[in-house]
Design a protein around this motif. Sequence first.
Motif, PDB file in Angstrom:
ATOM      1  N   THR A   1       0.838  -1.205   0.000  1.00  0.00           N
ATOM      2  CA  THR A   1       0.000   0.000   0.000  1.00  0.00           C
ATOM      3  C   THR A   1       0.870   1.251   0.000  1.00  0.00           C
ATOM      4  O   THR A   1       1.790   1.378   0.803  1.00  0.00           O
ATOM      5  CB  THR A   1      -0.920   0.007   1.226  1.00  0.00           C
TER       6      THR A   1
ATOM      7  N   GLY B   1      -3.233   5.089  -0.630  1.00  0.00           N
ATOM      8  CA  GLY B   1      -4.088   4.114   0.044  1.00  0.00           C
ATOM      9  C   GLY B   1      -4.241   2.829  -0.731  1.00  0.00           C
ATOM     10  O   GLY B   1      -4.991   1.934  -0.308  1.00  0.00           O
TER      11      GLY B   1
ATOM     12  N   GLN C   1      -3.515   9.770   0.924  1.00  0.00           N
ATOM     13  CA  GLN C   1      -4.773   9.501   1.612  1.00  0.00           C
ATOM     14  C   GLN C   1      -4.480   8.962   3.019  1.00  0.00           C
ATOM     15  O   GLN C   1      -4.255   7.764   3.193  1.00  0.00           O
ATOM     16  CB  GLN C   1      -5.618   8.496   0.824  1.00  0.00           C
TER      17      GLN C   1
ATOM     18  N   ARG D   1      -4.828   7.536   6.774  1.00  0.00           N
ATOM     19  CA  ARG D   1      -5.745   6.609   7.423  1.00  0.00           C
ATOM     20  C   ARG D   1      -6.114   7.172   8.798  1.00  0.00           C
ATOM     21  O   ARG D   1      -5.243   7.567   9.566  1.00  0.00           O
ATOM     22  CB  ARG D   1      -5.122   5.227   7.550  1.00  0.00           C
TER      23      ARG D   1
ATOM     24  N   GLY E   1      -9.358   3.477  11.476  1.00  0.00           N
ATOM     25  CA  GLY E   1      -8.976   2.532  10.440  1.00  0.00           C
ATOM     26  C   GLY E   1      -9.464   2.875   9.051  1.00  0.00           C
ATOM     27  O   GLY E   1      -8.990   2.301   8.064  1.00  0.00           O
ATOM     28  N   ARG E   2     -10.400   3.807   8.941  1.00  0.00           N
ATOM     29  CA  ARG E   2     -10.920   4.172   7.626  1.00  0.00           C
ATOM     30  C   ARG E   2      -9.967   5.110   6.908  1.00  0.00           C
ATOM     31  O   ARG E   2      -9.276   5.918   7.533  1.00  0.00           O
ATOM     32  CB  ARG E   2     -12.293   4.832   7.759  1.00  0.00           C
ATOM     33  N   LEU E   3      -9.962   5.001   5.570  1.00  0.00           N
ATOM     34  CA  LEU E   3      -9.204   5.946   4.761  1.00  0.00           C
ATOM     35  C   LEU E   3      -9.943   7.279   4.692  1.00  0.00           C
ATOM     36  O   LEU E   3     -11.181   7.334   4.769  1.00  0.00           O
ATOM     37  CB  LEU E   3      -8.996   5.393   3.353  1.00  0.00           C
TER      38      LEU E   3
ATOM     39  N   SER F   1      -4.917  10.896  12.992  1.00  0.00           N
ATOM     40  CA  SER F   1      -4.394  10.035  11.927  1.00  0.00           C
ATOM     41  C   SER F   1      -2.930   9.738  12.208  1.00  0.00           C
ATOM     42  O   SER F   1      -2.126  10.663  12.380  1.00  0.00           O
ATOM     43  CB  SER F   1      -4.529  10.709  10.558  1.00  0.00           C
TER      44      SER F   1
END
Length: 498
Positions: free
Chosen positions: A93, A97, A402, A404, A408-410, A445
């Motif tokens: 990755t 992202g 991007q 994170r 845990g979400r982008l 983040s």
Amino acid sequence: MEQYDVAIVGYGPTGATLAHLLGQCGLSVLVLEREGAAYHLPRAVHFDAEVMRVFQWIGIADAMQELTCLHPGMRFVGPDGALLLDWPRPQGTGPQGWRANYRFHQPDLERLLRDAMESRPEVTVRTRCDLFMVEQDDAGVTLRYEDMSRGKVERARARYVVGCDGARSLIRRFIESGMEDYGFHERWLVIDVILNGDKPELGDHSIQYCVPERPSTYVRTPGRRRRWEITVLPDETTAEMTRPEKVWDMLSPWLKPDEAELERAAVYVFHSLVAEDWRKGRLLLAGDACHQTPPFMGQGMCAGVRDVANLYWKLALVCKGAVTGDAAERLLDTYESERKPNAREYIQTAVRLGGLINTCGTEAALRAALPGNRGSAKMESIAPPIGPGLGVGDVAGRLFGQPRLADGRLMDEVYRHRWVVVADAALAAGVELPPGIGLVTTENSADAAEHLERLATRAVLLRPDRHTLGGADTATELAALLERALPDPVKSQEPEMV
């Protein structure tokens, strides 16, 4: 007469992606496509993380990733088989992202795009419809097309029309745009095969064979599909080169006839062209309609997706009345001013690379032809910034990564199609954000600081297309930058139809 915000001519990956993005912003969209079904044979075979990020916005990235194969990189080989240059691609990755690069089968992508369109009530798709007349006025555009399934001429009206209709674009003809020519026009034989069994000696790397007598390219694609692109000499005809016996003769250094099935063999002319005018009033161009590139950088389809990522939110703001009058004209003009230099740089780099492949370029010459490699033994990928437009300052126009978030979400899962500030937490604490603008800090983040460090700045304001409007190192600078932010395309009020 049916009326729409935007009519899109062409239902390939560029047109379909634009339709998804505009539909998500709440615009009514008409798609006109001459063919009855998506093309069933492979064409584009590569896209990058920037494109996958756009697929993430429209909801097909996870499904698409399952249909791709790893792309370790590209190697340039001389006539004696010696390695001239290694161009590895990062694995795992990356900042966007997603993996840096993907090999894919285009019919898989088109199927996902079209299947997902069924859940977009804002988008009307009409296939087997042949557009033949476009007439624009101060309030909109009238289109006349033949519905070939019924043999009936229909009319529709839209505020804007975007030609995603390929190299022979009808919309480009109505714009009456000339083409900037960068001098590369060569015939190549493109061969797609499906292996009957595993053949690991072919390898996973793409290989550019820098053989002056017959330059060629090998590409690994998903499953047992493989592609070769081989130069056609001036005295060779298309009919001759596409005969099965000739095709197998061309493939003989790598394959025997009993080792694979021919899926397609066709001669294409690779061009290097950029439209002089990408917009005329309410008519705009995207994808192959406004630029055509040799394949050596693998950026043909990528450029079209970049076009519509830049354009969609600007059209949404104008169609919804959030930006009006002269400001709307200036906003739409930034589409060409920002995208054209970026597309041109990719094409010019591909032309230089193609010339060196054709003349058996040396290692040093190959590295010098590709900007950004700093003289290293291995090539680095290039990512030219967009041209001048909305951005301000030294870091304007850069594609941002991007981050994170802590859950845990982008970032784009939370702030899709919105303006976002990414900032050092201490700096962000001193600035009051306007309503609707997202905020990602070094506190919420874990990797926001890494993304900021790449641009050597403490804060950035990101546009909906995730390019930077600018950077800031103080609260005062960030506050000044925020004054330049436009509304979010998904939150603007939609006016009555024309």
